[in-house]
Design an enzyme around this catalytic site. Structure first.
Site, PDB file in Angstrom:
ATOM      1  N   TRP A 188      64.212 -45.373 -78.764  1.00  0.00           N
ATOM      2  CA  TRP A 188      64.847 -44.997 -77.499  1.00  0.00           C
ATOM      3  C   TRP A 188      65.930 -43.965 -77.825  1.00  0.00           C
ATOM      4  CZ3 TRP A 188      70.096 -45.771 -76.209  1.00  0.00           C
ATOM      5  CH2 TRP A 188      70.433 -45.211 -74.969  1.00  0.00           C
ATOM      6  N   GLU A 229      60.408 -45.900 -75.679  1.00  0.00           N
ATOM      7  CA  GLU A 229      61.037 -46.478 -74.478  1.00  0.00           C
ATOM      8  C   GLU A 229      61.677 -45.413 -73.595  1.00  0.00           C
ATOM      9  OE1 GLU A 229      64.295 -49.095 -75.398  1.00  0.00           O
ATOM     10  OE2 GLU A 229      64.599 -49.695 -73.301  1.00  0.00           O
ATOM     11  N   HIS A 265      65.105 -50.137 -66.355  1.00  0.00           N
ATOM     12  CA  HIS A 265      65.059 -48.676 -66.461  1.00  0.00           C
ATOM     13  C   HIS A 265      64.270 -47.978 -65.361  1.00  0.00           C
ATOM     14  CE1 HIS A 265      66.206 -48.406 -70.999  1.00  0.00           C
ATOM     15  NE2 HIS A 265      67.072 -49.073 -70.274  1.00  0.00           N
ATOM     16  N   ASP A 299      71.549 -54.022 -67.965  1.00  0.00           N
ATOM     17  CA  ASP A 299      71.549 -54.907 -69.126  1.00  0.00           C
ATOM     18  C   ASP A 299      72.241 -56.249 -68.936  1.00  0.00           C
ATOM     19  OD1 ASP A 299      70.329 -52.877 -70.969  1.00  0.00           O
ATOM     20  OD2 ASP A 299      72.124 -51.794 -70.392  1.00  0.00           O
TER      21      ASP A 299
HETATM   22  C1  RNT Z   1      69.079 -48.404 -73.637  1.00  0.00           C
HETATM   23  C2  RNT Z   1      67.809 -49.028 -74.049  1.00  0.00           C
HETATM   24  C3  RNT Z   1      67.785 -49.545 -75.454  1.00  0.00           C
HETATM   25  C4  RNT Z   1      69.085 -50.204 -75.859  1.00  0.00           C
HETATM   26  C5  RNT Z   1      69.043 -50.920 -77.185  1.00  0.00           C
HETATM   27  C6  RNT Z   1      70.402 -51.256 -77.694  1.00  0.00           C
HETATM   28  O1  RNT Z   1      69.091 -48.085 -72.311  1.00  0.00           O
HETATM   29  O2  RNT Z   1      67.462 -50.043 -73.172  1.00  0.00           O
HETATM   30  O3  RNT Z   1      66.715 -50.380 -75.614  1.00  0.00           O
HETATM   31  O4  RNT Z   1      69.517 -51.122 -74.899  1.00  0.00           O
HETATM   32  O5  RNT Z   1      68.315 -50.205 -78.081  1.00  0.00           O
HETATM   33 ZN    ZN Z   2      65.856 -51.351 -73.645  1.00  0.00          ZN
END
Ligand code: RNT
Ligand code: ZN
Length: 421
Positions: A188, A229, A265, A299
């Site tokens: 990511w 991601e 996301h 999150d």
């Molecule tokens: C960030 C992504 C990613 C992070 C982690 C810490 O928006 O979701 O996955 O949260 O890698």
């Molecule tokens: Zn993530």
């Protein structure tokens, strides 16, 4: 046998009989549940700080709260994780990031990281019988300060991050080989603009080319599985994220890498549950970042909400649990961090169990016959079936605290360990 245990067992027997009427074998379901490994995000334990001595979290993600007891060292983090794992039924994985390297005082920048810098993690994982997953860290570093990494316009900066990506894939393969559980290495990058870009295309082309170079490195795919991601927006990248979902969906399908879907996301009414069956027709595997978006945050700790249940139902109804890697992604510094892990992981497993207890064949039959009334009626009645009795019995059988009993254990640990930090 203590009374409590007797009560749990007799409730289980009653539940078992009820599910059996629909053709569901609860004993078999519990064996199936025990085979699923959830990947627990280590970064909940130290507010995404890592061990590089940096205090600043960048990349458009943020942890709020100053609950006491955050892990300050690798040993503290592992000790806390082990405590959480002891409260969660089953054998799982721990998900770490490159910034959790232990270089023993030697200077090793991100592009110089080697398997040996993660030897302590591997040895620890072996003693617990768990697997490890991995993530290159493309944030909280001077070379990501202007918001771009793999799509940076400066080829030298891009090169640095490409080297980091390759180094991490080798580390992932080392985890998989040593632990006998394949490691999912998830990319990511935070790259994006706060305000309207004049050029949306060029950074995306650079990101594509950088990923191509990273993936061209020869790494054993039996031990390392690559994932990518995407994201809709981050703090400071509200107008444009280079690695959007469309970008990665196409990239993953074309290059046959694993697509990572993070529940936080997407647009607020968009659900990753509906994306699972669509994407799996075009990619072999999915990685899920199970998380909970709340307004602008993506999150929050995973709770037992409709979205979580829809995600797990989709995995089970489609029969794709061997093609979907389930990982967690949340960070909350305002509550006890071991409780956060325990709550989020237990909820994920509960939702999986509830989905596995569904007589899906019956529902599909109603659907095929056009009896949509019975489909809805049964789906709704199943919500109040005694799945929780099956869960309690599972916890008992797996030797972890039943119901809220884990909380007392966390409180004791807080007194004895966390508050002394
Ligand atoms: C960030 C992504 C990613 C992070 C982690 C810490 O928006 O979701 O996955 O949260 O890698
Ligand atoms: Zn993530």
């Amino acid at each position: 046998m203590p009374d409590d245990q007797k009560a749990i067992e007799s409730s289980y027997e009653q539940a078992k009989a009820l599910y059996a009427k629909w053709g569901v074998d609860t004993d078999q379901v519990l064996d199936q549940l025990a085979r699923i490994r959830v990947s627990i995000n280590c970064w909940q334990g130290d507010d995404v700080r890592g061990f590089e001595g940096s205090d600043e979290l960048t990349g458009g993600i943020q942890v709020t709260g100053n609950y006491p007891g955050a892990a300050r060292t690798p040993d503290e983090l592992r000790q806390d994780l082990a405590k959480a794992l002891s409260l969660i039924p089953g054998k799982h994985k721990v998900n770490i990031h490159a910034m959790y390297a232990e270089t023993k005082g030697a200077k090793a920048d991100r592009n110089e990281l080697k398997p040996e810098h993660f030897q302590n993690w591997v040895e620890w994982a072996k003693t617990l019988g768990i697997g490890l997953d991995f993530n290159p860290t493309y944030f909280s570093h001077p070379l990501s300060d202007d918001g771009f990494t793999l799509s940076h316009q400066d080829p030298k900066i891009r090169q640095f991050w490409i080297e980091h990506g390759i180094a991490c894939r080798h580390i992932g393969a080392y985890f998989g080989r040593e632990l006998g559980v394949p490691c999912v290495t998830n990319t990511w990058v935070p790259d994006g603009y706060k305000d309207l870009p004049a050029d949306r295309l060029a950074p995306r082309r650079r990101l594509m080319e950088s990923l191509d170079q990273i993936l061209a490195a020869d790494v054993d795919t039996r031990h390392n599985i690559d994932a990518v991601e995407g994201k809709l927006f981050g703090i400071g990248s509200e107008s444009y994220v280079v690695g959007s979902n469309d970008f990665y969906l196409a990239y993953a399908a074309k290059n046959n890498v694993t697509l990572c879907l993070d529940a936080g996301h997407f647009h607020p009414t968009e659900s990753i549950a509906d994306k699972i069956s669509a994407a799996l027709l075009f990619v072999d595997h999915l990685l899920l970042h199970v998380s909970r978006p709340v307004r602008w945050d993506s999150d929050h700790v995973v709770v037992f909400d409709d979205e979580l249940q829809r995600i797990m139902e989709e995995i089970i109804r489609s029969g794709v649990s061997d093609r979907v890697f389930i990982a967690l992604d949340f960070f909350d510094g305002s509550i006890n961090r071991i409780a956060a892990w325990t709550i989020g992981t237990r909820n994920t497993l509960k939702a999986l169990l509830k989905a596995m207890l569904e007589p899906t064949a019956v529902l599909k039959e109603y659907e095929a016959k056009g009896d949509l009334t019975s489909r809805l009626a049964l789906m709704e009645e199943l919500k109040s079936y005694p799945w929780a009795a099956v869960w309690d019995y599972y916890c008992l059988r797996q030797n972890v605290p039943v119901r809220d009993q884990w909380l007392a254990e966390v409180k004791r640990y807080e007194q004895e360990v966390l508050l002394k930090r």
